[in-house]
Write a protein that holds these residues in place. Structure first.
Motif, short mmCIF file in Angstrom:
data_model
loop_
_atom_site.label_atom_id
_atom_site.label_comp_id
_atom_site.label_asym_id
_atom_site.label_seq_id
_atom_site.Cartn_x
_atom_site.Cartn_y
_atom_site.Cartn_z
N ILE A 11 -4.85 2.34 15.97
CA ILE A 11 -5.28 3.72 15.71
C ILE A 11 -4.30 4.42 14.77
N LYS A 12 -3.01 4.18 15.00
CA LYS A 12 -2.00 4.80 14.12
C LYS A 12 -2.14 4.30 12.70
N TRP A 13 -2.39 3.00 12.53
CA TRP A 13 -2.57 2.46 11.18
C TRP A 13 -3.80 3.06 10.51
N ILE A 14 -4.88 3.19 11.26
CA ILE A 14 -6.10 3.77 10.70
C ILE A 14 -5.87 5.22 10.28
N ILE A 15 -5.17 5.98 11.13
CA ILE A 15 -4.87 7.38 10.81
C ILE A 15 -3.99 7.47 9.57
N ASN A 16 -2.97 6.60 9.50
CA ASN A 16 -2.06 6.64 8.35
C ASN A 16 -2.78 6.29 7.06
N ILE A 17 -3.63 5.28 7.11
CA ILE A 17 -4.41 4.90 5.91
C ILE A 17 -5.33 6.04 5.49
N PHE A 18 -5.96 6.67 6.47
CA PHE A 18 -6.84 7.80 6.17
C PHE A 18 -6.08 8.95 5.53
N LEU A 19 -4.89 9.25 6.07
CA LEU A 19 -4.09 10.34 5.52
C LEU A 19 -3.59 10.02 4.11
N VAL A 20 -3.27 8.73 3.86
CA VAL A 20 -2.86 8.33 2.51
C VAL A 20 -4.01 8.54 1.53
N ILE A 21 -5.21 8.19 1.93
CA ILE A 21 -6.38 8.37 1.06
C ILE A 21 -6.62 9.85 0.78
N VAL A 22 -6.52 10.67 1.84
CA VAL A 22 -6.71 12.12 1.67
C VAL A 22 -5.64 12.69 0.75
N ALA A 23 -4.38 12.23 0.93
CA ALA A 23 -3.29 12.71 0.08
C ALA A 23 -3.53 12.33 -1.37
N PHE A 24 -4.00 11.12 -1.61
CA PHE A 24 -4.27 10.69 -2.98
C PHE A 24 -5.38 11.53 -3.61
N ILE A 25 -6.43 11.81 -2.83
CA ILE A 25 -7.52 12.64 -3.33
C ILE A 25 -7.00 14.04 -3.68
N ALA A 26 -6.13 14.57 -2.80
CA ALA A 26 -5.57 15.90 -3.05
C ALA A 26 -4.67 15.92 -4.28
N LEU A 27 -3.94 14.81 -4.50
CA LEU A 27 -3.02 14.74 -5.64
C LEU A 27 -3.68 14.27 -6.93
#
Length: 281
Positions: A11-27
């Motif tokens: 679950i932590k890995w999935i959350i981290n990957i999701f947050l990385v994707i969101v951060a990339f979209i934001a950046l």
């Protein structure tokens, strides 16, 4: 038990990957802007700001143009630094004093004053612009640094934040200081203000960001090109007769640096200050 740990790790890995994707979209817009700042002006006019670019086209010509052929840009940069710096210092000083007084002193009309602060927060700034503009005319502050900064010095949002934070300060320290003969100003500056450092840091970033990016109010007050702030000055580069993309894009990237430096300088207390201010009182 081991299966639960594996599930939690997954679950932590999935959350981290999701947050990385969101951060990339934001950046993504920021990365596109930075890459475009190295592209030729003619290429920008043909294709606009895009993420795909030919590496052979990248160069430092746009930044060289800013440093060697754009004296107005550095005037605007200096104006923004002066206005934002003074606004941060004055806003933190006066807003913290007001918020602190509303939090720790019992006086007649305190709740009514705090109600006024809440009402002003709820009123859009666009509603207040015309009265403020007339006030600047009457006080002869049009086309001055003071005219730009004056409406922002005592920010209602900052007052509210400082009040909420100060309500959680230990009042026993104030009583002990009074017994030792310390004045009320001494209590604030020597004892309470150091305890409020996280709130000062959080508000420094928020007030600095608001002042640095402020466009509408300086546009109304400032008349002279020599007093333009960066948002206004960069906007003047877009004209029907030609767009100075070499200065506009590279200049826009350069405007990010002070905000990054400000955040790095105060980020240690930023999250702690926001969290504390949101639960105090």
């Amino acid at each position: 038990m081991s299966s639960m740990k594996k599930n939690n790790t997954l679950i932590k890995w999935i959350i981290n990957i999701f947050l990385v994707i969101v951060a990339f979209i934001a950046l993504f817009p920021l990365l596109s802007l930075i890459i475009s700042s190295f592209r030729p002006s003619s290429e920008l006019m043909r294709n606009g700001i895009t993420f795909s670019v030919n590496l052979n086209e990248l160069s430092l010509n746009n930044y060289n143009h800013i440093f060697t052929q754009s004296p107005s840009y550095w005037k605007w940069y200096g104006n923004s630094l002066i206005i934002s710096g003074l606004t941060i210092v004055l806003s933190l000083f006066f807003s913290s004093l007001v918020g602190y007084a509303l939090a720790v002193y019992n006086f007649k009309g305190r709740n009514l004053l705090f109600l006024f602060v809440l009402v002003i927060i709820m009123i859009p700034f666009e509603v207040l612009m015309l009265p403020l503009y007339q006030l600047m005319i009457d006080t002869k502050l049009i086309n001055t640094y003071t005219g730009v900064m004056l409406p922002l010095i005592v920010a209602p949002t900052a007052v509210f934040f400082f009040r909420q934070y100060a309500m959680g300060l230990p009042t026993e320290l104030m009583d002990s200081a009074r017994i030792d003969g310390c004045t009320e100003y001494g209590i604030y500056f020597r004892i309470m203000a150091p305890l409020m450092l996280p709130s000062f840091s959080a508000m420094a970033i928020l007030q600095g960001l608001g002042s640095w990016n402020n466009f509408l109010w300086p546009l109304l007050v400032i008349r002279s090109n020599d007093l333009f702030t960066l948002p206004i000055g960069l906007a003047t580069l877009l004209t029907p007769y030609g767009n100075n993309y070499d200065t506009l894009i590279a200049g826009s990237v350069m405007t990010i640096l002070p905000i990054i430096i400000l955040f790095i300088f105060f980020q240690r207390y930023f999250v702690a200050g926001l969290a504390s201010g949101s639960v105090k009182g």
